[in-house]
Design a protein around this motif. Structure first.
Motif, PDB file in Angstrom:
ATOM      1  N   ASP A 291      -5.561  -2.965   2.910  1.00 58.58           N
ATOM      2  CA  ASP A 291      -4.118  -2.758   2.769  1.00 58.58           C
ATOM      3  C   ASP A 291      -3.352  -4.059   2.537  1.00 58.58           C
ATOM      4  OD1 ASP A 291      -4.524  -3.727   5.322  1.00 58.58           O
ATOM      5  OD2 ASP A 291      -3.772  -1.944   6.342  1.00 58.58           O
ATOM      6  N   LEU A 292      -3.744  -5.127   3.237  1.00 57.81           N
ATOM      7  CA  LEU A 292      -3.033  -6.392   3.078  1.00 57.81           C
ATOM      8  C   LEU A 292      -3.160  -6.931   1.659  1.00 57.81           C
ATOM      9  CD1 LEU A 292      -1.454  -8.768   4.174  1.00 57.81           C
ATOM     10  CD2 LEU A 292      -3.591  -9.731   5.050  1.00 57.81           C
ATOM     11  N   LEU A 293      -4.369  -6.864   1.084  1.00 60.88           N
ATOM     12  CA  LEU A 293      -4.553  -7.333  -0.287  1.00 60.88           C
ATOM     13  C   LEU A 293      -3.910  -6.388  -1.298  1.00 60.88           C
ATOM     14  CD1 LEU A 293      -8.185  -8.753  -0.216  1.00 60.88           C
ATOM     15  CD2 LEU A 293      -6.027 -10.010  -0.248  1.00 60.88           C
ATOM     16  N   HIS A 294      -3.819  -5.099  -0.961  1.00 63.20           N
ATOM     17  CA  HIS A 294      -3.089  -4.171  -1.826  1.00 63.20           C
ATOM     18  C   HIS A 294      -1.631  -4.600  -1.913  1.00 63.20           C
ATOM     19  CE1 HIS A 294      -1.986  -0.265  -3.632  1.00 63.20           C
ATOM     20  NE2 HIS A 294      -0.888  -0.387  -2.894  1.00 63.20           N
ATOM     21  N   TRP A 295      -1.032  -4.905  -0.759  1.00 60.88           N
ATOM     22  CA  TRP A 295       0.347  -5.394  -0.744  1.00 60.88           C
ATOM     23  C   TRP A 295       0.465  -6.699  -1.517  1.00 60.88           C
ATOM     24  CZ3 TRP A 295       1.714 -10.124   1.299  1.00 60.88           C
ATOM     25  CH2 TRP A 295       3.080 -10.404   1.312  1.00 60.88           C
ATOM     26  N   ASN A 296      -0.488  -7.602  -1.332  1.00 61.51           N
ATOM     27  CA  ASN A 296      -0.447  -8.900  -1.981  1.00 61.51           C
ATOM     28  C   ASN A 296      -0.437  -8.756  -3.502  1.00 61.51           C
ATOM     29  OD1 ASN A 296      -0.668 -11.914  -1.740  1.00 61.51           O
ATOM     30  ND2 ASN A 296      -2.567 -11.537  -2.857  1.00 61.51           N
ATOM     31  N   GLY A 297      -1.112  -7.753  -4.017  1.00 62.21           N
ATOM     32  CA  GLY A 297      -1.149  -7.544  -5.460  1.00 62.21           C
ATOM     33  C   GLY A 297      -0.025  -6.676  -5.991  1.00 62.21           C
ATOM     34  N   ASP A 298       0.780  -6.127  -5.097  1.00 61.08           N
ATOM     35  CA  ASP A 298       1.888  -5.256  -5.492  1.00 61.08           C
ATOM     36  C   ASP A 298       3.112  -6.125  -5.763  1.00 61.08           C
ATOM     37  OD1 ASP A 298       3.513  -3.121  -5.982  1.00 61.08           O
ATOM     38  OD2 ASP A 298       3.415  -2.269  -3.971  1.00 61.08           O
ATOM     39  N   THR A 299       3.109  -6.789  -6.903  1.00 59.21           N
ATOM     40  CA  THR A 299       4.100  -7.828  -7.177  1.00 59.21           C
ATOM     41  C   THR A 299       5.470  -7.259  -7.518  1.00 59.21           C
ATOM     42  OG1 THR A 299       3.460  -7.898  -9.508  1.00 59.21           O
ATOM     43  CG2 THR A 299       2.330  -9.394  -8.014  1.00 59.21           C
ATOM     44  N   THR A 300       6.491  -8.082  -7.310  1.00 61.28           N
ATOM     45  CA  THR A 300       7.861  -7.746  -7.710  1.00 61.28           C
ATOM     46  C   THR A 300       8.345  -8.757  -8.739  1.00 61.28           C
ATOM     47  OG1 THR A 300       8.707  -9.044  -5.840  1.00 61.28           O
ATOM     48  CG2 THR A 300       8.480  -6.673  -5.507  1.00 61.28           C
ATOM     49  N   ASN A 301       9.192  -8.294  -9.630  1.00 63.45           N
ATOM     50  CA  ASN A 301       9.846  -9.189 -10.578  1.00 63.45           C
ATOM     51  C   ASN A 301      11.022  -9.872  -9.902  1.00 63.45           C
ATOM     52  OD1 ASN A 301       8.064  -8.195 -12.542  1.00 63.45           O
ATOM     53  ND2 ASN A 301       9.490  -6.582 -13.141  1.00 63.45           N
ATOM     54  N   LEU A 302      11.350 -11.075 -10.368  1.00 64.85           N
ATOM     55  CA  LEU A 302      12.427 -11.854  -9.759  1.00 64.85           C
ATOM     56  C   LEU A 302      13.513 -12.140 -10.780  1.00 64.85           C
ATOM     57  CD1 LEU A 302      10.196 -14.492  -7.919  1.00 64.85           C
ATOM     58  CD2 LEU A 302      11.095 -12.349  -6.999  1.00 64.85           C
TER      59      LEU A 302
END
Length: 605
Positions: free
Chosen positions: A436-447
């Protein structure tokens, strides 16, 4: 009898094996051709900066001119260590009877600097049991050590230039490790024989998939779904603007603290780092402690946010605070700011203090947040004129693709977050694990590009936030010394994003009472460490101190999570409670439910 059995020549592949490997090669070629056809339909990347010799030479850093003399100075050490390695190799290959006749046996292999000695890519026994691979990895470590020593010995450079040179060189050395190449990695060769090349096809499939999406995959992309098995704490989206959604979580106790909590997560990545699953969720744990919890879920930037700047995020934080105060009919709220949102929260509090409105916030908690960027670590190496020009190019549409920031953070820990996965997923062809932690890490947001550039320039490069009056937000000069709000400051002992020394400097710029807590681990695991996991530790110091070294010298270590220490601190500032009913239930007060948590914004890609 002749003709009863098939006769094969030892050491030569059978016809069946030759056919299989021919199919493997053909399949690999087909996969690459299909990938090339797909990529040809996309916008090509301008490679002139890399293929034009003149352009490439103009980009070489000034320190390259100082390298020859330093390299000459290191030649003696390189020759000595090389001979030591070669003698060790000869000794390992020599029969024991002959070795006993030699003078003293093989010498020990040369040592390495600590950052190389800890390279886990060479942990497998195959790197040490086989003399050939032992020579390969020891040669690599020897050359790497000497290269880093050369970098450290270059004269005539400013400290920042030397740091940039060493960082770039270390990245190059990590990339050139023999573990990263199939023909020099014994584990990969063993896997090729065991799987008959299937690992290479699986790995090629993984690599081409990552190339198509422009991002390195760390975990099974189909293992998690928001609202199903990740970000599942019950709640409702109760307020919404073009920049953020506000989530209110359902109470878990009959009574709750009268003063609610508003959490501001960073808008680099998504809010659910604090709500990964029921066992790790800070949000769920906080509701179980009797807190009415609100969470801001920032919108991933798109073209509509081209003009968004830092002022907009400060005003959004004030808006969220005021919405909660009015909805629950309370004078004050507790606040938490994580990372960049904590930096922004400091500016928000300074703005409120300057306007005489500081009483809106009862307390502030900073998770791994910085305001003084003089000691901000390796991220400062990415802030120069070339990088700012790159931000302009990448943000031409008004926003910066989140994959750029993901790559930047991966580079800070390239050995763990890049090359480890190149080996496991590309060369060994292993399936991605669900994490789950790496899933979040790869779930990027645009800035927002305009915000990001000014943030890098004004804070990381010029360090203006700690210069009173240097920054003006919403027409008001910012002075952090005006902040008298009680503050809880949490730092990570091994944080590579917000280094400990940098986070500590918050204590130098706030005027109110401060409790500083040093947590074990880093930027994520140091924060997301629930008591039930019984991991890590934290340090506190109840005595007055004169700086970080003094704090550490007199600190008391406590095993486990720092969360209980925080909740005790929070309740001590405002212990009054109320019934968990009416507006304390999402959607039952002035704020009506818009949709179930986690909401739409966190799912926008």
């Amino acid at each position: 009898m002749p003709g009863d059995t098939e006769i094969t020549t030892p050491g030569l592949p059978t016809l069946e094996e030759m056919q299989h490997w021919t199919w493997v090669v053909g399949r690999a070629q087909q996969m690459m051709l299909e990938h090339a056809a797909t990529m040809a339909q996309q916008t090509p990347i301008d490679m002139s900066a890399f293929t034009d010799p003149a352009a490439f030479q103009s980009r070489l850093p000034a320190w390259m001119g100082s390298m020859p003399q330093a390299m000459l100075d290191a030649q003696a050490d390189m020759w000595r260590d090389g001979m030591t390695l070669w003698q060790g190799f000869i000794g390992a290959m020599t029969p024991p009877a002959m070795l006993a006749e030699s003078e003293g046996g093989p010498p020990s292999t040369p040592g390495t600097v600590p950052e190389l000695r800890s390279d886990r890519r060479f942990a497998a026994r195959q790197w040490h049991d086989n003399p050939v691979y032992a020579l390969i990895q020891q040669s690599y470590l020897m050359v790497s050590e000497q290269m880093l020593r050369i970098a450290d010995s270059v004269d005539g450079l400013e400290p920042r230039q030397k740091e940039k040179m060493r960082f770039a060189l270390k990245g190059l050395l990590d990339a050139s490790s023999p573990a990263n190449f199939a023909m020099t990695n014994p584990l990969v060769l063993e896997k090729m024989v065991e799987s008959k090349g299937e690992n290479l096809l699986n790995g090629l499939d993984h690599m081409l998939s990552d190339m198509r999406k422009g991002q390195l995959t760390h975990t099974d992309p189909d293992a998690f779904e928001l609202g199903r098995n990740i970000a599942v704490t019950p709640g409702k989206v109760v307020y919404e603007t073009p920049l953020f959604q506000l989530i209110q979580y359902a109470p878990a106790t009959d009574e709750v603290l009268e003063i609610p909590l508003v959490i501001f997560p960073p808008w680099i990545n998504r809010f659910y780092i604090l709500d990964l699953n029921p066992q790790k969720s800070f949000v769920k744990w906080a509701t179980e402690q009797g807190i009415t919890v609100f969470m801001v879920s920032w919108k991933s930037a798109d073209e509509s946010m081209a003009e968004v700047i830092w002022d907009d995020y400060v005003k959004a934080q004030i808006e969220a605070i005021d919405v909660v105060r009015e909805a629950l009919d309370v004078r004050q709220v507790h606040t938490i700011g994580y990372c960049v949102a904590g930096t922004t929260l400091a500016a928000t509090l300074a703005l409120l203090a300057k306007r005489g409105e500081a009483e809106r916030v009862k307390s502030v908690t900073f998770f791994t947040a910085q305001v003084d960027f003089e000691k901000a670590g390796d991220l400062t190496l990415f802030v120069d004129d070339e990088q700012l020009k790159l931000v302009d190019q990448l943000g031409a549409k008004g926003y910066l693709d989140g994959r750029y920031m993901a790559a930047t953070f991966n580079l800070l820990r390239g050995r763990d977050l890049i090359w480890n996965y190149v080996i496991n997923n590309y060369l060994l062809g292993e399936d991605y694990p669900p994490f789950d932690l790496l899933h979040w890490n790869g779930d990027t947001t645009n800035l927002p590009a305009k915000w990001h550039k000014s943030y890098l320039k004004d804070l990381y490069r010029d360090n203006r936030l700690v210069q009173p009056g240097s920054l003006v937000v919403d027409g008001t000069p910012i002075d952090l010394r005006l902040i008298e709000t009680p503050a809880y400051i949490q730092a990570g002992k091994e944080d590579h994003i917000a280094p400990l020394e940098s986070v500590w400097r918050l204590t130098d710029h706030l005027s109110g009472p401060v409790r500083f807590v040093l947590a074990g681990s880093g930027h994520i695991a140091g924060v997301v460490n629930p008591p039930s996991m019984k991991k890590y530790q934290y340090w506190t110091n109840e005595a007055p101190v004169n700086g970080l070294e003094h704090f550490i010298a007199g600190a008391t270590e406590t095993k486990g999570s720092w969360w209980p220490d925080w909740i005790e601190w929070l309740k001590a500032h405002a212990p009054a409670t109320v019934k968990a009913k009416g507006a304390r239930v999402p959607g039952k007060g002035k704020l009506k439910a818009i949709e179930d948590a986690p909401g739409r914004y966190v799912k926008t890609r």
